[in-house]
Design an enzyme around this catalytic site. Structure first.
Site, PDB file in Angstrom:
ATOM      1  N   HIS A  42       7.995  -3.255   1.410  1.00  0.00           N
ATOM      2  CA  HIS A  42       9.398  -2.847   1.597  1.00  0.00           C
ATOM      3  C   HIS A  42       9.871  -1.993   0.416  1.00  0.00           C
ATOM      4  O   HIS A  42      10.564  -0.987   0.597  1.00  0.00           O
ATOM      5  CB  HIS A  42      10.310  -4.073   1.707  1.00  0.00           C
ATOM      6  CG  HIS A  42       9.980  -4.998   2.843  1.00  0.00           C
ATOM      7  ND1 HIS A  42       9.433  -6.241   2.663  1.00  0.00           N
ATOM      8  CD2 HIS A  42      10.142  -4.861   4.187  1.00  0.00           C
ATOM      9  CE1 HIS A  42       9.285  -6.846   3.832  1.00  0.00           C
ATOM     10  NE2 HIS A  42       9.695  -6.028   4.775  1.00  0.00           N
ATOM     11  N   GLN A  66      14.474  -9.421  18.960  1.00  0.00           N
ATOM     12  CA  GLN A  66      13.098  -8.917  19.010  1.00  0.00           C
ATOM     13  C   GLN A  66      12.063 -10.030  18.905  1.00  0.00           C
ATOM     14  O   GLN A  66      10.869  -9.769  18.830  1.00  0.00           O
ATOM     15  CB  GLN A  66      12.871  -7.860  17.927  1.00  0.00           C
ATOM     16  CG  GLN A  66      12.889  -8.375  16.507  1.00  0.00           C
ATOM     17  CD  GLN A  66      12.878  -7.239  15.507  1.00  0.00           C
ATOM     18  OE1 GLN A  66      13.847  -6.492  15.358  1.00  0.00           O
ATOM     19  NE2 GLN A  66      11.762  -7.068  14.813  1.00  0.00           N
ATOM     20  N   GLY A 152       7.373   1.635   7.846  1.00  0.00           N
ATOM     21  CA  GLY A 152       5.994   1.492   7.393  1.00  0.00           C
ATOM     22  C   GLY A 152       4.993   1.735   8.511  1.00  0.00           C
ATOM     23  O   GLY A 152       5.230   1.353   9.658  1.00  0.00           O
ATOM     24  N   MET A 189       0.243  -6.161   3.102  1.00  0.00           N
ATOM     25  CA  MET A 189       1.357  -7.053   2.751  1.00  0.00           C
ATOM     26  C   MET A 189       2.229  -7.277   3.973  1.00  0.00           C
ATOM     27  O   MET A 189       2.463  -6.360   4.763  1.00  0.00           O
ATOM     28  CB  MET A 189       2.171  -6.436   1.635  1.00  0.00           C
ATOM     29  CG  MET A 189       1.421  -6.466   0.332  1.00  0.00           C
ATOM     30  SD  MET A 189       2.521  -6.120  -1.031  1.00  0.00           S
ATOM     31  CE  MET A 189       1.309  -6.060  -2.340  1.00  0.00           C
ATOM     32  N   SER A 190       2.697  -8.527   4.122  1.00  0.00           N
ATOM     33  CA  SER A 190       3.549  -8.879   5.253  1.00  0.00           C
ATOM     34  C   SER A 190       4.359 -10.112   4.867  1.00  0.00           C
ATOM     35  O   SER A 190       3.849 -10.995   4.171  1.00  0.00           O
ATOM     36  CB  SER A 190       2.678  -9.201   6.471  1.00  0.00           C
ATOM     37  OG  SER A 190       3.441  -9.891   7.439  1.00  0.00           O
TER      38      SER A 190
HETATM   39  P1  AMP Z   1       9.912  -6.079   8.398  1.00  0.00           P
HETATM   40  O1  AMP Z   1      10.832  -6.629   7.360  1.00  0.00           O
HETATM   41  O2  AMP Z   1       8.594  -6.782   8.459  1.00  0.00           O
HETATM   42  O3  AMP Z   1      10.571  -5.888   9.728  1.00  0.00           O
HETATM   43  O4  AMP Z   1       9.543  -4.621   7.902  1.00  0.00           O
HETATM   44  C1  AMP Z   1      10.529  -3.688   7.533  1.00  0.00           C
HETATM   45  C2  AMP Z   1       9.872  -2.358   7.289  1.00  0.00           C
HETATM   46  O5  AMP Z   1       8.910  -2.476   6.244  1.00  0.00           O
HETATM   47  C3  AMP Z   1       9.108  -1.826   8.510  1.00  0.00           C
HETATM   48  O6  AMP Z   1       9.302  -0.429   8.604  1.00  0.00           O
HETATM   49  C4  AMP Z   1       7.693  -2.174   8.183  1.00  0.00           C
HETATM   50  O7  AMP Z   1       6.744  -1.343   8.810  1.00  0.00           O
HETATM   51  C5  AMP Z   1       7.674  -1.958   6.678  1.00  0.00           C
HETATM   52  N1  AMP Z   1       6.557  -2.688   6.075  1.00  0.00           N
HETATM   53  C6  AMP Z   1       6.227  -3.991   6.251  1.00  0.00           C
HETATM   54  N2  AMP Z   1       5.089  -4.282   5.582  1.00  0.00           N
HETATM   55  C7  AMP Z   1       4.689  -3.144   4.971  1.00  0.00           C
HETATM   56  C8  AMP Z   1       3.582  -2.792   4.136  1.00  0.00           C
HETATM   57  N3  AMP Z   1       2.656  -3.679   3.799  1.00  0.00           N
HETATM   58  N4  AMP Z   1       3.496  -1.507   3.702  1.00  0.00           N
HETATM   59  C9  AMP Z   1       4.440  -0.591   4.051  1.00  0.00           C
HETATM   60  N5  AMP Z   1       5.501  -0.868   4.827  1.00  0.00           N
HETATM   61  C10 AMP Z   1       5.634  -2.114   5.288  1.00  0.00           C
END
Ligand code: AMP
Length: 284
Positions: A42, A66, A152, A189-190
């Site tokens: 993020h 979602q 991302g 990363m997640s």
């Molecule tokens: P999320 O909070 O998981 O919904 O993600 C929010 C944004 O961060 C989305 O555009 C994701 O694709 C991006 N994102 C999540 N993990 C990563 C990562 N490891 N590298 C780059 N962007 C990421």
């Protein structure tokens, strides 16, 4: 001189006021939509906005529409104070953290549906998911009215859905896709990596290794896409994944499955490890 620091806003009116202030000072705006539990992935999106000269505006909203009924909405990690600290350190200027009622006041009769590219991959496995994403991202874009929005490549199908929605509806925002940020060993990363036990964390790496292997194999044409991904799916099961939802090679734009790679392509996978669903992808 502009003041520095992170402004926390919780209403659309306050968000618009804050954004208008920066616009009046001649600045452009970069929106980074997130569901919080922030990590370096993020943060890289915020940095991407700063590099392009945008004032970064991050939204934090765990969007209920979602998530499927059996998915992890209630368990989804939440850490608002930790998120604010990370955003402050990254140079983010505005964080929009609305309540559910602020995002969805009263009865909502309008949704946004992107057809075609949602037919495969996560689409059929998570019914309603991309409609929830497209609708909430439309709302966030219209609430913040940025110049650019940053997403991302980690969520590759989501990125394509948003790009297509913006194009088809002539929304006046540029969508910027940013590379996936990985742990040192390669794991993408997640926020959901927090669910992994130590043992599962080790097993999780098999997905990245197999994505690299398939990308190499289909690039040099040693195997067809279906042969290469069949081997990879088995390797995931052997490596301790419980269910391989898909492991496939698709056209980078249309997301249609490919048997041989002749242009831009993506190797993309989703699989379950215990209670955690992991997704990842790589350019071929
Ligand atoms: P999320 O909070 O998981 O919904 O993600 C929010 C944004 O961060 C989305 O555009 C994701 O694709 C991006 N994102 C999540 N993990 C990563 C990562 N490891 N590298 C780059 N962007 C990421």
């Amino acid at each position: 001189m502009e003041s520095t620091g992170l402004l926390v806003v919780r209403t659309v009116a306050d968000l618009r006021r804050a954004v208008a202030g920066f616009r009046k000072a001649g600045r452009t705006i970069g929106l980074v939509p997130t569901m919080g539990a922030l990590h370096e992935g993020h943060v890289s999106l915020v940095k991407g906005a700063l590099e392009r000269g945008d004032v970064p505006v991050t939204s934090i909203f765990v969007n209920p529409t979602q998530f499927g009924p059996k998915e992890d909405f209630s368990a989804y990690p939440r850490d608002e104070e930790g998120d604010f600290t990370k955003l402050r350190e990254a140079g983010c200027r505005i964080v929009f953290a609305p309540t559910k009622d602020e995002m969805y006041p009263g009865e909502q009769l309008t949704t946004v549906t992107v057809a075609g590219i949602t037919d495969g991959l996560c689409g059929p496995l998570r019914p309603g998911h991309f409609q929830g994403v497209a609708t909430v991202v439309s709302k966030l874009l219209l609430m913040a009215l940025p110049d650019r929005a940053y997403f991302g490549e980690k969520d590759y199908q989501q990125l394509q859905v948003i790009k297509r929605m913006v194009r088809d509806l002539a929304m006046p925002f540029e969508i910027v896709g940013m590379p996936t940020v990985r742990e040192q060993d390669g794991l993408a990363m997640s926020s959901r990596n927090r669910y992994l036990s130590t043992e599962e964390r080790t097993k999780a790496l098999v997905m990245y290794r197999q994505l690299v292997k398939v990308a190499d194999t289909v690039r040099d044409g040693t195997k067809s896409c279906s042969e290469a991904t069949a081997v990879a799916s088995q390797a995931l099961r052997d490596g301790g994944f419980d269910i391989v939802e898909y492991f496939t090679v698709v056209d980078a734009d249309s997301l249609k499955p490919l048997e041989h790679v002749t242009g831009p392509a993506r190797v993309i996978a989703a699989a379950r490890l215990g209670r955690t669903r992991l997704i990842d992808n790589l350019a071929v």
